[in-house]
Design a protein around this motif. Structure first.
Motif, PDB file in Angstrom:
ATOM      1  N   GLN A  98       0.829  -1.200   0.000  1.00  0.00           N
ATOM      2  CA  GLN A  98       0.000   0.000   0.000  1.00  0.00           C
ATOM      3  C   GLN A  98       0.868   1.257   0.000  1.00  0.00           C
ATOM      4  O   GLN A  98       2.020   1.230   0.466  1.00  0.00           O
ATOM      5  N   ALA A  99       0.314   2.321  -0.495  1.00  0.00           N
ATOM      6  CA  ALA A  99       1.015   3.599  -0.475  1.00  0.00           C
ATOM      7  C   ALA A  99       1.432   3.936   0.962  1.00  0.00           C
ATOM      8  O   ALA A  99       0.672   3.726   1.905  1.00  0.00           O
ATOM      9  N   GLY A 100       2.653   4.426   1.091  1.00  0.00           N
ATOM     10  CA  GLY A 100       3.206   4.715   2.399  1.00  0.00           C
ATOM     11  C   GLY A 100       3.990   3.572   3.002  1.00  0.00           C
ATOM     12  O   GLY A 100       4.683   3.755   4.013  1.00  0.00           O
ATOM     13  N   GLY A 101       3.884   2.409   2.400  1.00  0.00           N
ATOM     14  CA  GLY A 101       4.583   1.238   2.914  1.00  0.00           C
ATOM     15  C   GLY A 101       6.019   1.150   2.439  1.00  0.00           C
ATOM     16  O   GLY A 101       6.532   2.056   1.772  1.00  0.00           O
ATOM     17  N   SER A 102       6.649   0.037   2.789  1.00  0.00           N
ATOM     18  CA  SER A 102       8.061  -0.173   2.484  1.00  0.00           C
ATOM     19  C   SER A 102       8.279  -1.542   1.866  1.00  0.00           C
ATOM     20  O   SER A 102       7.523  -2.483   2.121  1.00  0.00           O
ATOM     21  N   LEU A 103       9.317  -1.620   1.069  1.00  0.00           N
ATOM     22  CA  LEU A 103       9.799  -2.890   0.525  1.00  0.00           C
ATOM     23  C   LEU A 103      11.317  -2.823   0.464  1.00  0.00           C
ATOM     24  O   LEU A 103      11.891  -1.746   0.288  1.00  0.00           O
ATOM     25  N   ARG A 104      11.952  -3.972   0.575  1.00  0.00           N
ATOM     26  CA  ARG A 104      13.386  -4.048   0.351  1.00  0.00           C
ATOM     27  C   ARG A 104      13.643  -5.041  -0.770  1.00  0.00           C
ATOM     28  O   ARG A 104      13.304  -6.220  -0.649  1.00  0.00           O
TER      29      ARG A 104
END
Length: 126
Positions: free
Chosen positions: A13-19
């Protein structure tokens, strides 16, 4: 030859994070500049950022991701990472990593890197 495999993409979702990870094989990438690129649907592949090996792991980013994305490298694991925070729907794209033997951010940013991965999809929902 260097083989690169990206992983870590997905739906967020918008505002989230991924690596994202870029695992290399075939050669050590400790003496390669590493770059990240992305290609949104219907658009050309564009440069996101890069990390050097020649200047203490310095990094360079395009303005649109500065302060949100961070590139790091773990030479012991032969892996480069792209930490993406505060994701926006416009970050949706296939993300690619690239490896280059030169000591040049400009060469990497121009898309002339020597080796490329096959990409991982990142989708950011609003």
């Amino acid at each position: 030859q260097v083989q690169l495999v990206e992983s870590g993409g997905g739906l967020v979702q918008a505002g989230g994070s991924l690596r994202l990870s870029c695992a290399a094989s075939g050669r050590t990438i400790s003496t390669y500049g590493m770059g990240w690129f992305r290609q949104a649907p219907g658009k050309e592949r564009t440069f996101v950022g890069a990390i050097s090996w020649w200047s203490g792991g310095s990094t360079y980013y395009v303005d649109s991701v500065k302060g949100r994305f961070a590139i790091s490298r773990d030479n012991a694991k032969n892996t480069v990472y792209l930490q993406m925070n505060s994701l926006k729907p416009e970050d949706t794209a296939v993300y690619y990593c690239a490896a280059d033997e030169s000591q040049s951010f400009s060469r990497i940013a121009s898309g002339r890197a020597d080796y490329w991965g096959q990409g991982t999809q990142v989708t950011v929902s609003s």
